[in-house]
Design a protein around this motif. Structure first.
Motif, PDB file in Angstrom:
ATOM      1  N   MET A  85       0.954  -1.098   0.034  1.00 34.66           N
ATOM      2  CA  MET A  85      -0.065   0.079  -0.030  1.00 34.66           C
ATOM      3  C   MET A  85       0.885   1.276   0.126  1.00 34.66           C
ATOM      4  O   MET A  85       1.863   1.204   0.533  1.00 34.66           O
ATOM      5  CB  MET A  85      -0.949   0.068   1.332  1.00 34.66           C
ATOM      6  N   ARG A  86       0.390   2.297  -0.398  1.00 31.07           N
ATOM      7  CA  ARG A  86       1.113   3.644  -0.492  1.00 31.07           C
ATOM      8  C   ARG A  86       0.335   4.391   0.487  1.00 31.07           C
ATOM      9  O   ARG A  86      -0.825   4.369   0.489  1.00 31.07           O
ATOM     10  CB  ARG A  86       1.137   4.137  -2.016  1.00 31.07           C
ATOM     11  N   PHE A  87       1.227   5.300   1.095  1.00 31.00           N
ATOM     12  CA  PHE A  87       0.603   6.531   1.833  1.00 31.00           C
ATOM     13  C   PHE A  87      -0.132   7.113   0.956  1.00 31.00           C
ATOM     14  O   PHE A  87       0.075   7.687  -0.267  1.00 31.00           O
ATOM     15  CB  PHE A  87       1.741   7.138   2.257  1.00 31.00           C
ATOM     16  N   PRO A  88      -1.382   8.085   1.154  1.00 32.96           N
ATOM     17  CA  PRO A  88      -2.119   9.052   0.693  1.00 32.96           C
ATOM     18  C   PRO A  88      -0.815  10.150   0.364  1.00 32.96           C
ATOM     19  O   PRO A  88       0.259  10.331   0.699  1.00 32.96           O
ATOM     20  CB  PRO A  88      -3.154   9.581   1.556  1.00 32.96           C
ATOM     21  N   SER A  89      -1.156  11.035  -0.615  1.00 34.48           N
ATOM     22  CA  SER A  89      -0.353  11.851  -1.231  1.00 34.48           C
ATOM     23  C   SER A  89       0.209  13.019  -0.481  1.00 34.48           C
ATOM     24  O   SER A  89      -0.706  13.164   0.338  1.00 34.48           O
ATOM     25  CB  SER A  89      -0.742  12.558  -2.676  1.00 34.48           C
ATOM     26  N   ARG A  90       1.155  13.538  -0.732  1.00 34.38           N
ATOM     27  CA  ARG A  90       1.712  14.898   0.133  1.00 34.38           C
ATOM     28  C   ARG A  90       0.619  15.798   0.016  1.00 34.38           C
ATOM     29  O   ARG A  90       0.324  16.754   0.899  1.00 34.38           O
ATOM     30  CB  ARG A  90       3.020  15.188  -0.392  1.00 34.38           C
ATOM     31  N   ASP A  91      -0.009  16.067  -0.932  1.00 38.23           N
ATOM     32  CA  ASP A  91      -1.209  17.060  -1.245  1.00 38.23           C
ATOM     33  C   ASP A  91      -2.213  16.733  -0.458  1.00 38.23           C
ATOM     34  O   ASP A  91      -2.929  17.800   0.340  1.00 38.23           O
ATOM     35  CB  ASP A  91      -1.477  17.348  -2.692  1.00 38.23           C
ATOM     36  N   ARG A  92      -2.692  15.614  -0.335  1.00 36.73           N
ATOM     37  CA  ARG A  92      -3.844  15.043   0.786  1.00 36.73           C
ATOM     38  C   ARG A  92      -3.559  15.328   2.105  1.00 36.73           C
ATOM     39  O   ARG A  92      -4.181  15.686   2.883  1.00 36.73           O
ATOM     40  CB  ARG A  92      -4.039  13.412   0.464  1.00 36.73           C
ATOM     41  N   THR A  93      -2.035  15.188   2.360  1.00 36.72           N
ATOM     42  CA  THR A  93      -1.792  15.332   3.802  1.00 36.72           C
ATOM     43  C   THR A  93      -1.815  17.057   4.068  1.00 36.72           C
ATOM     44  O   THR A  93      -2.115  17.120   5.253  1.00 36.72           O
ATOM     45  CB  THR A  93      -0.411  14.877   3.986  1.00 36.72           C
ATOM     46  N   VAL A  94      -1.269  17.663   3.137  1.00 40.00           N
ATOM     47  CA  VAL A  94      -1.454  19.167   3.352  1.00 40.00           C
ATOM     48  C   VAL A  94      -2.994  19.641   3.517  1.00 40.00           C
ATOM     49  O   VAL A  94      -3.216  20.286   4.469  1.00 40.00           O
ATOM     50  CB  VAL A  94      -0.833  19.912   2.405  1.00 40.00           C
TER      51      VAL A  94
END
Length: 149
Positions: A85-94
């Motif tokens: 699995m991949r973590f959600p994107s950096r943009d989603r985290t922001v």
């Protein structure tokens, strides 16, 4: 687009990511709870111009801090044995940090405590400082981006 405009774009070391996230995470750092090294790192990062220049100590702190913050937010839900699995994107985290500061995603489901964004930010900041200090010694130009990267 011209060759010169592309050259300028590729050599632009300004971090839009830092511009977008630092105003939200810097105020969450528990300054009285920091040791001397962490206080100096906070001072340096607070005054950072958001450029990943070779001599920037703040760039090194920010980079490790935000990588650890991503880990703190997403690792417990997005790490499953034998399931890639991949973590959600950096943009989603922001977006999560900016618009959903009380989100359930900040809680580490693997602990009985209910963690918050403040907890994740502070643990990540201290982790970044402690990691840099262990590897490069006391806060100094040894922490500069060119050396760390």
């Amino acid at each position: 687009a011209t060759a010169d405009s592309i050259r300028l774009m590729q050599t632009d070391a300004y971090s839009i990511y830092a511009q977008n996230i630092l105003p939200y995470i810097l105020p969450l750092v528990d300054q009285p709870g920091l040791n001397a090294t962490q206080k100096e790192a906070f001072r340096i990062t607070s005054g950072w111009n958001k450029y990943y220049g070779a001599q920037s100590v703040a760039a090194s702190i920010f980079d490790l801090w935000t990588k650890r913050l991503m880990f703190n937010i997403w690792n417990d839900e997005f790490t499953v044995d034998a399931v890639p699995m991949r973590f959600p994107s950096r943009d989603r985290t922001v977006q999560l940090i900016q618009k959903e500061p009380n989100s359930k995603w900040f809680d580490n489901v693997n602990t009985p405590a209910k963690e918050t964004l403040n907890d994740a930010v502070n643990e990540a900041f201290k982790y970044a400082c402690d990691s840099l200090e262990r590897k490069y010694g006391a806060i100094s130009m040894e922490w500069a981006w060119a050396n760390v990267k």
